[in-house]
Design an enzyme around this catalytic site. Structure first.
Site, mmCIF file in Angstrom:
data_model
loop_
_atom_site.group_PDB
_atom_site.id
_atom_site.type_symbol
_atom_site.label_atom_id
_atom_site.label_comp_id
_atom_site.label_asym_id
_atom_site.label_seq_id
_atom_site.Cartn_x
_atom_site.Cartn_y
_atom_site.Cartn_z
ATOM 1 N N PRO A 95 0.817 -1.222 0.000
ATOM 2 C CA PRO A 95 0.000 0.000 0.000
ATOM 3 C C PRO A 95 0.847 1.267 0.000
ATOM 4 O O PRO A 95 0.347 2.348 -0.273
ATOM 5 C CB PRO A 95 -0.834 -0.102 1.280
ATOM 6 C CG PRO A 95 -0.586 -1.447 1.851
ATOM 7 C CD PRO A 95 0.619 -2.037 1.203
ATOM 8 N N GLU A 122 2.868 -7.848 8.698
ATOM 9 C CA GLU A 122 2.961 -6.383 8.733
ATOM 10 C C GLU A 122 3.841 -5.843 7.615
ATOM 11 O O GLU A 122 3.850 -4.652 7.348
ATOM 12 C CB GLU A 122 3.507 -5.907 10.085
ATOM 13 C CG GLU A 122 2.578 -6.138 11.262
ATOM 14 C CD GLU A 122 1.195 -5.543 11.032
ATOM 15 O OE1 GLU A 122 1.106 -4.341 10.771
ATOM 16 O OE2 GLU A 122 0.222 -6.312 11.114
ATOM 17 N N ARG A 160 -3.490 -9.390 -20.202
ATOM 18 C CA ARG A 160 -4.530 -9.156 -21.222
ATOM 19 C C ARG A 160 -4.070 -8.180 -22.307
ATOM 20 O O ARG A 160 -4.677 -8.110 -23.366
ATOM 21 C CB ARG A 160 -5.852 -8.721 -20.587
ATOM 22 C CG ARG A 160 -5.807 -7.394 -19.893
ATOM 23 C CD ARG A 160 -7.048 -7.168 -19.070
ATOM 24 N NE ARG A 160 -8.235 -6.965 -19.904
ATOM 25 C CZ ARG A 160 -8.485 -5.874 -20.603
ATOM 26 N NH1 ARG A 160 -7.613 -4.874 -20.607
ATOM 27 N NH2 ARG A 160 -9.578 -5.763 -21.325
ATOM 28 N N ASP A 175 -10.728 -0.033 -24.123
ATOM 29 C CA ASP A 175 -11.010 -0.132 -22.693
ATOM 30 C C ASP A 175 -11.119 1.239 -22.045
ATOM 31 O O ASP A 175 -10.540 2.199 -22.529
ATOM 32 C CB ASP A 175 -9.831 -0.821 -21.977
ATOM 33 C CG ASP A 175 -9.880 -2.311 -22.121
ATOM 34 O OD1 ASP A 175 -10.956 -2.834 -22.418
ATOM 35 O OD2 ASP A 175 -8.829 -2.943 -21.927
HETATM 36 N N1 ADE Z 1 -0.783 -5.258 0.080
HETATM 37 C C1 ADE Z 1 -1.746 -4.972 0.960
HETATM 38 N N2 ADE Z 1 -2.554 -4.016 0.496
HETATM 39 C C2 ADE Z 1 -2.079 -3.684 -0.742
HETATM 40 C C3 ADE Z 1 -2.465 -2.747 -1.731
HETATM 41 N N3 ADE Z 1 -3.513 -1.935 -1.565
HETATM 42 N N4 ADE Z 1 -1.746 -2.678 -2.854
HETATM 43 C C4 ADE Z 1 -0.675 -3.464 -3.021
HETATM 44 N N5 ADE Z 1 -0.249 -4.349 -2.118
HETATM 45 C C5 ADE Z 1 -0.941 -4.465 -0.989
#
Ligand code: ADE
Length: 258
Positions: A95, A122, A160, A175
């Site tokens: 994230p 984590e 794809r 797309d």
């Molecule tokens: N791992 C956990 N959440 C994630 C996300 N939103 N994007 C990429 N990897 C992740």
């Protein structure tokens, strides 16, 4: 040479959804690309095949050990190098990463090889970044319990786009996002369902009118749902004209409802 995708993951079985079904499954069966998995547990030295430990400094959760990941990534890189891919991109799904978009996907689809690292717990020991040149990629501003689903999202979006993966050469070009706009609505038979009609223009067979209608719909949707996409885009004269029409109609509609 067909691109080679290597995935470092504790749960290779999760990827059966990607490798066994749909467009991505067929592309792999047809040899348009290959996907190979590396399990960090196979690079442990203890009887328990330990891949995680408690964080230094305390706190909740566990952190993935640096060594099994380091060795798994090295094995993937060495294998790729032997196969003629000397500088694969290494991507850690997290994230904290740069948000994936269609432009990044298109760029990744041109790579001869990718190594994806799917983390758990984590996160990973930060020293892995000193050992490998890892790019961090996020699939959106929300947190999943592991990198496997994000890795599958990335691979599906990339595969794809490989030449021959989609039946229709035009499907990928049209797309959403490819052109910086959302997609237009689609209809198929029957022409009337529960009193709901397919727009006349789509049935009349005038290709120029159909193209104009689709562009107008795409612009109207983008304006309503993702105006930020329009701000970033250079509009053609026709798009400017259509957008002007849409805005005036919108004003008229909201004035009528006042
Ligand atoms: N791992 C956990 N959440 C994630 C996300 N939103 N994007 C990429 N990897 C992740």
């Amino acid at each position: 040479m067909a691109p080679r995708y290597h995935v470092v993951t504790l749960f290779p079985a999760m990827f059966a959804g990607l490798t066994g079904y749909g467009v991505s499954g067929r592309a792999i069966r047809d040899g348009l690309c290959s996907v190979r998995f590396w399990d960090p547990r196979d690079f442990t030295r203890d009887n328990y095949r330990t891949v995680d430990d408690r964080p230094f400094g305390g706190g909740p959760g566990m952190v993935m050990l640096v060594e099994p990941l380091d060795l798994a990534l090295t094995a993937a890189r060495v294998t790729l190098r032997r196969q003629g891919v000397s500088a694969p991109r290494l991507i850690y799904l997290s994230p904290q990463g740069r948000r994936l978009d269609q432009a990044a996907v298109a760029e990744l689809a041109g790579a001869a090889g990718l190594v994806l690292l799917a983390g758990r717990y984590e996160g990973i020991d930060e020293r892995l970044f000193a050992r490998h040149c890892l790019e961090e990629v996020s699939i959106g501003d929300y947190v999943l319990s592991g990198g496997e689903l994000p890795a599958m999202v990335l691979l599906d979006a990339v595969i794809r786009l490989l030449p021959g993966a989609l039946g229709h050469a035009d499907s990928a070009r049209e797309d959403s996002f490819v052109d910086g706009l959302l997609d237009c609505p689609h209809y198929t038979r029957p022409e009337r369902y529960m009193g709901l009609e397919v727009p006349t223009v789509l049935r009349a067979g005038n290709h120029g009118e159909v193209a104009r209608w689709r562009l107008r719909q795409a612009l109207a949707r983008t304006l309503a749902r993702r105006p930020d996409l329009l701000e970033r885009r250079v509009l053609s004269p026709l798009e400017t004209e259509l957008l002007g029409e849409i805005r005036r109609e919108g004003d008229a509609a909201s004035a009528a409802s006042d």
